[in-house]
Design an enzyme around this catalytic site. Structure first.
Site, PDB file in Angstrom:
ATOM      1  N   SER A 145       0.910  -1.206   0.035  1.00 35.71           N
ATOM      2  CA  SER A 145      -0.121  -0.107  -0.161  1.00 35.71           C
ATOM      3  C   SER A 145       0.915   1.239  -0.221  1.00 35.71           C
ATOM      4  O   SER A 145       1.800   1.383  -1.084  1.00 35.71           O
ATOM      5  CB  SER A 145      -0.923   0.074   1.190  1.00 35.71           C
ATOM      6  OG  SER A 145      -2.114   0.890   1.220  1.00 35.71           O
ATOM      7  N   ASP A 221     -10.216  -5.576  -2.872  1.00 35.05           N
ATOM      8  CA  ASP A 221      -9.533  -4.622  -1.986  1.00 35.05           C
ATOM      9  C   ASP A 221     -10.336  -3.118  -2.023  1.00 35.05           C
ATOM     10  O   ASP A 221     -10.513  -2.850  -3.128  1.00 35.05           O
ATOM     11  CB  ASP A 221      -8.007  -4.343  -2.653  1.00 35.05           C
ATOM     12  CG  ASP A 221      -7.281  -3.227  -1.971  1.00 35.05           C
ATOM     13  OD1 ASP A 221      -7.968  -2.642  -1.356  1.00 35.05           O
ATOM     14  OD2 ASP A 221      -5.908  -3.650  -1.905  1.00 35.05           O
ATOM     15  N   HIS A 254      -7.465  -6.042   1.095  1.00 34.07           N
ATOM     16  CA  HIS A 254      -6.243  -5.081   1.286  1.00 34.07           C
ATOM     17  C   HIS A 254      -5.337  -5.688   2.509  1.00 34.07           C
ATOM     18  O   HIS A 254      -4.517  -5.024   2.726  1.00 34.07           O
ATOM     19  CB  HIS A 254      -6.511  -3.683   1.823  1.00 34.07           C
ATOM     20  CG  HIS A 254      -5.555  -2.518   1.430  1.00 34.07           C
ATOM     21  ND1 HIS A 254      -4.927  -2.546   0.414  1.00 34.07           N
ATOM     22  CD2 HIS A 254      -4.779  -1.709   2.384  1.00 34.07           C
ATOM     23  CE1 HIS A 254      -4.130  -1.472   0.447  1.00 34.07           C
ATOM     24  NE2 HIS A 254      -4.100  -1.167   1.608  1.00 34.07           N
TER      25      HIS A 254
HETATM   26  N1  LIG Z   1      -8.943   2.574   7.512  1.00 36.85           N
HETATM   27  C1  LIG Z   1      -7.935   1.577   7.997  1.00 36.85           C
HETATM   28  C2  LIG Z   1      -6.638   2.353   6.748  1.00 36.85           C
HETATM   29  C3  LIG Z   1      -5.470   1.685   7.417  1.00 36.85           C
HETATM   30  C4  LIG Z   1      -4.993   0.256   6.550  1.00 36.85           C
HETATM   31  O1  LIG Z   1      -5.663  -0.314   5.925  1.00 36.85           O
HETATM   32  N2  LIG Z   1      -3.661  -0.010   6.626  1.00 36.85           N
HETATM   33  C5  LIG Z   1      -2.988  -1.210   6.159  1.00 36.85           C
HETATM   34  C6  LIG Z   1      -2.143  -0.273   5.283  1.00 36.85           C
HETATM   35  S1  LIG Z   1      -2.657   0.701   4.073  1.00 36.85           S
HETATM   36  C7  LIG Z   1      -2.395  -1.887   7.232  1.00 36.85           C
HETATM   37  O2  LIG Z   1      -1.516  -2.608   6.892  1.00 36.85           O
HETATM   38  N3  LIG Z   1      -3.159  -1.756   8.393  1.00 36.85           N
HETATM   39  C8  LIG Z   1      -2.441  -2.471   9.484  1.00 36.85           C
HETATM   40  C9  LIG Z   1      -2.681  -3.864   9.658  1.00 36.85           C
HETATM   41  O3  LIG Z   1      -3.570  -4.600   8.889  1.00 36.85           O
HETATM   42  O4  LIG Z   1      -2.061  -4.547  10.554  1.00 36.85           O
HETATM   43  C10 LIG Z   1      -7.405   1.914   9.379  1.00 36.85           C
HETATM   44  O5  LIG Z   1      -7.380   2.956   9.790  1.00 36.85           O
HETATM   45  O6  LIG Z   1      -7.212   0.748   9.768  1.00 36.85           O
END
Ligand SMILES: N[C@@H](CCC(=O)N[C@@H](CS)C(=O)NCC(=O)O)C(=O)O
Length: 276
Positions: A145, A221, A254
């Site tokens: 991402s 996604d 995602h």
């Molecule tokens: N709306 C979401 C967007 C953030 C998101 O999806 N982050 C992804 C990368 S863009 C991620 O890796 N989140 C941490 C995880 O899943 O451990 C949130 O705040 O949790």
């Protein structure tokens, strides 16, 4: 450099270190997985850049990468996603400030005081790793991402520095999607010409080195059509003659469940380039 944790994993070690990052003006954590081969030979290093809201912990606890790093004999280094701490500028939104450094060197106040993540991931961190661990100077870079964007721009901006690059669900055209427009406006200012040096879909047009790009993208996604837009990189790469493989996978979203499903193939892709 202080070691915060040290755990046996697939015959190697999953460690986390904390150090003073001069380019960022703050203390930073980074994770390093040392495969069993690292005890007897100088292994290549694969840098993983995480996405919005992540620290150095998300990748090492969720991606399941250690098994494949041990199989292929590659070290994996995973830094935090932004400067942090007292006195570091922040924003209440999840997509700006801490946890959202976008791997650029900010030029605009208040961000320019600490947000120099490109210098950190491309220069300071590899120098530190190559001084502090018995590793080789062969490097690959990948990410997810915002970190996929980071991996693409870092490789494209530094011809010769990386032997391989790949990304999961990357932001490929930050100058043309809401997450990127917001971050680049804050960190680099309103002049869109200044954004081009930080946008993979612009950088491929002038890339001196045509390092093949591998991208995996889930078709379920939630950010695909609004923020990620791999089609914009496909168009730019076709025009530039830049080698790109985008693999689309039905049903995957995602999350790290998607990353965990294909991480082995990405590590094998990098190992082919890094261990030759
Ligand atoms: N709306 C979401 C967007 C953030 C998101 O999806 N982050 C992804 C990368 S863009 C991620 O890796 N989140 C941490 C995880 O899943 O451990 C949130 O705040 O949790």
């Amino acid at each position: 450099m202080q070691r915060l944790s040290h755990q046996r994993c697939f015959g190697g070690w999953q460690d986390v270190y904390r150090h003073r990052a001069e380019s960022l003006g703050c203390d930073m954590n980074f994770a390093v997985y040392l495969p069993p081969q690292a005890e007897r030979e100088a292994c290549p290093v694969l840098y993983w850049l995480s996405g919005l809201t992540c620290t150095e912990q998300n990748f090492i606890t969720k991606a399941g990468a250690q098994r494949y790093a041990a199989e292929h004999g590659v070290v994996i280094v995973a830094p935090d996603t932004s400067p942090r701490g007292e006195g570091v500028a922040d924003d209440p939104a999840y997509d700006l400030g801490m946890g959202a450094g976008f791997y650029v060197d900010a030029t605009q106040a208040p961000w320019s005081a600490h947000y120099r993540m490109q210098s950190y991931v491309a220069d300071e961190l590899p120098a530190l790793v190559e001084r502090g661990f018995a590793v080789s100077h062969r490097r690959g870079i990948f990410g997810h991402s915002m970190g996929g964007h980071g991996a693409l721009i870092t490789a494209l901006r530094h011809p010769g520095r990386y032997a391989s690059v790949s990304a999961f669900s990357p932001i490929v055209a930050p100058g043309r999607v809401p997450w990127g427009e917001k971050a680049l406006t804050a960190y680099l200012g309103d002049d869109r010409d200044a954004w081009r040096a930080w946008d993979a879909s612009e950088l491929v047009a002038t890339a001196r080195e045509k390092l093949p790009i591998l991208i995996d993208q889930g078709e379920a996604d939630e950010f695909l059509a609004t923020q990620l837009r791999p089609d914009l990189l496909e168009t730019a790469c076709a025009a530039a003659g830049h080698p790109l493989t985008v693999r689309r996978h039905a049903g995957y979203d995602h999350s790290y469940y998607f990353i965990a499903s294909f991480i082995g193939e990405h590590i094998a892709h990098h190992a082919r380039a890094l261990r030759t």
